[in-house]
Design an enzyme around this catalytic site. Structure first.
Site, PDB file in Angstrom:
ATOM      1  N   GLY A  56      -5.359  -0.058   5.560  1.00 22.06           N
ATOM      2  CA  GLY A  56      -5.312  -1.505   5.029  1.00 22.06           C
ATOM      3  C   GLY A  56      -4.818  -2.896   4.986  1.00 22.06           C
ATOM      4  O   GLY A  56      -4.861  -3.948   4.783  1.00 22.06           O
ATOM      5  N   GLU A  97       0.500  -1.201   0.212  1.00 21.31           N
ATOM      6  CA  GLU A  97      -0.223  -0.123   0.048  1.00 21.31           C
ATOM      7  C   GLU A  97       1.113   1.274   0.016  1.00 21.31           C
ATOM      8  O   GLU A  97       1.000   2.571  -0.883  1.00 21.31           O
ATOM      9  CB  GLU A  97      -0.761  -0.248   1.568  1.00 21.31           C
ATOM     10  CG  GLU A  97      -1.460   0.772   1.440  1.00 21.31           C
ATOM     11  CD  GLU A  97      -2.379   0.375   2.715  1.00 21.31           C
ATOM     12  OE1 GLU A  97      -3.489   0.309   2.781  1.00 21.31           O
ATOM     13  OE2 GLU A  97      -1.865   0.925   3.855  1.00 21.31           O
TER      14      GLU A  97
END
Lengths: 496, 496
Positions: B380, B286
């Protein structure tokens, strides 16, 4: 046709299985579960125990099974360890009394765990089939579950060839397995009907050490009539979904439905099927229950994808009698595919699962009573919830004649976090948690979903302190549960 | 080149924004965050408040941002509501004191929520870019995040054209958006390098109401030197992964790594990069942090996919000075793709995230201190954990000079359930929870991960009752936290 595999009695098959071995049994719910061999293994265990010899095996399945598997093995005290799910009262007792080790897994991940050795070596696959060929093509029966994986990894395979299931089930399965990591490609399912796989499980025929012929129906219980309360929950779910269609958050083509397992889930699906503003729909689900047969017949469900056909005897007989019609309307896939986040997210599933309890933050308990005793397990509920387009949990607002509130300050066991749960529904109403912060959530859950008898105590918990991102205090987080454990009722909380 | 869009000062842009409107700002971490316009909006809010007029806006971003966005807006008390993630101390204070409404979301789901109207109407997209063309092709800067979605749904777009970022970033982004449900196809990413998308965000140029020219570096802090404890955690993680390779549970081709955000995550990744038995690897992650630059240079990371390039000034200057080299080794994708369960599950990612606390069942708290005050948010971490091939959480076994045990009886807030967490690592050791039941888990977590000072009290909790599927009691589930709240230390629990 004479098959080139030894024909065995169930006892002969069981005789080959040794203490401490690991067995992957077919079965996802009682549908398609192995029946004769596990029963014979249980008998062998009892005989061994009588002789003072240890005998227990590791038992892995698709999900739950029937009484001939989990019940018989538990009563014989023959289960060394068990995963990923169960729903048998004898096994549950063994688990909760610490006699059997059970670990609770996401069902979509089980095949991957098995394939890559996370659960150790598999000695046996024992799978029920309706047909098998000399070159090792197995047509499974009423469920797929993890059977393709068990057949892939196990040293040896025993097939229960159950002639109760018609060979005409051939073509109702779609066996798709992904390539080895890191060479996996997409799962090419873009509508619920797509069939990228094969109708059979293909195995090396030399691994098939025997065929046990059986003739026995799946051990699925019929559903009980549901009362007014469940009817009201169903109405609330259907109304909510119809409302989302109306304001355009669900597209005009509608979206595939996933519906959980059990009596309430069966009733909720029925309610969707009768709501005038919900169009005919498809299912991308796990377990196809009785109401699916009814809704396919009425044209309200146009196609249903699942991993098991969990039908009581009446609907099953009807489906078998009209298989040419029904085979155009359903498919059974491996649980690694039916529950796969790739497909669930892509299709935009609306998921509807049942909860044991929900809390004011939106967390859900699906597995443990009072945080302690296992009920069944998480099953596929998180596979679907976590990748849903809209995730819904439903339950009656109270249990045990109103002495338990299903809406609590904090769930006594958390299986789905507030981040993944969007909608909570009880017979009282609907709490839409999307875009709400923890304080707003608590108010909406209490006002819309809690039983009126419990609202004041829940609000009092929220108001204990105004500071912080979340309402309430750790001190009283389990005050409802603790009072129940002490007095047998959550009513009229005695605040200290 | 003269662009056909009005050139605006930040104040002129802010003047167009009205009280109560919703704005989607670029930024995923401070990388690529809007800087000038949010600061001007904050100034406008202060001016409005001085005049006695209300002025607050809904603020949605990719994840956290820099101080010019979240800090400035929070100090001006200009944030009506905020999602999906933040890490700013001023904003955090506002959230935890109830002045700003914040809801904490899975980052992969934000774009879907926005696109399908779950968060209401978006008036504005304010996105930072390094290049824009007359026909509406926007080359973003150091993050992609949710900017493509904001640009898609917002009525009007303001572009911060930041010349600090070289136009040569063109080609470093892969903007892939899925079709509308129910017509989505696969995300065609089969290796971390695949680029199914476009280098630019394409928008209707008539939606671009102005360009604000800026020249400002991202507000990313440099990492601090890490001490012996973090080094030891890194070693433990690396040793565990090397061990999995050795016994073949991780294939010889290795698997893509995801690594969380922050100082510890940066250090852990560094440790992987120096372990002799871990081959050169790829990342499907991410946030790409400083250590990624170092490891790409050394050849230990061959390719890194993320949604943001979150670099402190030194590494960023180095990357910009050698962009021709680095552009062959990384790509930035929308967070709906970088964090998508389809791709994470398919690729078989090994995910490494940090925890605030872990409990003896394997649940993880990633978000709330003592169950109450928001730290940053879930980010995330669940997108990756839930679909991981192997999911790892790491943290020091204690905090606050040893007065807090990071291993507790029950997490005070649960963000990742025991079902999704496989491996817990502290400087003490590694707990491998795969295939373990709750009683085994508790023993392993305590013996391998808890600080020795806390092991006896944790074991005493487990031994309070032997009955049930899970150890311990609800009564004492938060005894560690409650003692800390009362006395400032979890040491030497005073059992009642």
């Amino acid at each position: 046709m004479k098959l080139p595999f030894p024909e065995l009695s169930a006892d002969e098959a069981a005789a080959m299985i040794q203490n401490g071995q690991t067995i992957g049994f077919s079965g996802f719910t009682p549908a398609g579960a192995a029946k004769a061999v596990p029963k014979a293994i249980a008998a062998k265990a009892e005989a061994e125990h009588k002789e003072g010899r240890p005998f227990k095996v590791g038992v892995v399945t698709g999900a739950s099974t029937g009484d001939s598997c989990d019940g018989a093995l538990a009563r014989a005290n023959a289960v060394l360890w068990r995963t990923p799910y169960q729903s048998n009262k004898f096994l549950r007792e063994q688990i909760n009394s610490g006699q059997t080790k059970f670990f609770d897994m996401h069902l979509s991940q089980l095949p991957q765990y098995v394939r890559y050795g996370f659960l150790g070596h598999f000695n046996w696959a024992v799978v029920e089939a309706c047909k098998v060929t000399a070159d090792g093509e197995i047509t499974l029966s009423t469920s797929v579950g993890a059977s393709p994986t068990f057949c892939r990894v196990a040293d040896k395979i025993i097939i229960e060839l159950n002639e109760h299931h018609p060979e005409a089930l051939h073509g109702c399965h779609d066996i798709f397995e992904q390539a080895e990591i890191p060479y996996r490609r997409e799962i090419p399912i873009y509508t619920v009907k797509d069939r990228p796989g094969s109708p059979v499980v293909k195995v090396d025929p030399s691994k098939i050490v025997g065929i046990v012929r059986t003739n026995q129906a799946d051990e699925c219980s019929p559903f009980t009539e549901f009362g007014e309360m469940i009817g009201k929950i169903g109405e609330n779910v259907a109304e909510f979904i119809a409302g989302e269609c109306k304001i355009g958050r669900i597209p005009k083509e509608f979206l595939p439905i996933q519906s959980g397992v059990g009596n309430i889930a069966n009733a909720l699906l029925g309610a969707l099927g009768t709501h005038p503003d919900i169009p005919a729909f498809t299912m991308y689900s796990e377990v196809l229950q009785d109401s699916v047969v009814e809704l396919i017949k009425s044209g309200k469900i146009t196609f249903a994808s699942g991993t098991s056909l969990t039908l009581s005897n009446g609907p099953m007989s009807e489906l078998y009698a009209n298989l040419d019609f029904f085979r155009e309307h359903f498919v059974l896939r491996p649980q690694a595919i039916s529950n796969n986040p790739e497909v669930i997210r892509r299709l935009g599933c609306i998921t509807i699962n049942t909860a044991i309890e929900a809390d004011i933050s939106g967390n859900i308990n699906s597995t443990h009573i009072m945080g302690k005793n296992l009920m069944n397990g998480i099953g596929g509920s998180s596979d679907f919830t976590r990748s849903a387009f809209i995730s819904i949990f439903a339950c009656p607002s109270t249990a045990k004649d109103g002495k338990i509130s299903a809406i609590v300050p904090l769930c006594s066991h958390i299986d789905h976090t507030e981040h993944s749960v969007q909608i909570i529904v009880t017979e009282q109403g609907v709490a839409d948690l999307r875009g709400k912060d923890p304080h707003e959530r608590s108010r909406i859950v209490i006002e819309n979903c809690a039983h009126p008898d419990y609202r004041d105590d829940l609000m009092r918990f929220c108001n204990e302190t105004k500071s912080g991102h979340t309402p309430g205090t750790l001190k009283d987080a389990f005050i409802f549960h603790r009072q129940f454990l002490e007095t047998g009722s959550m009513r009229n909380i005695q605040w200290s």
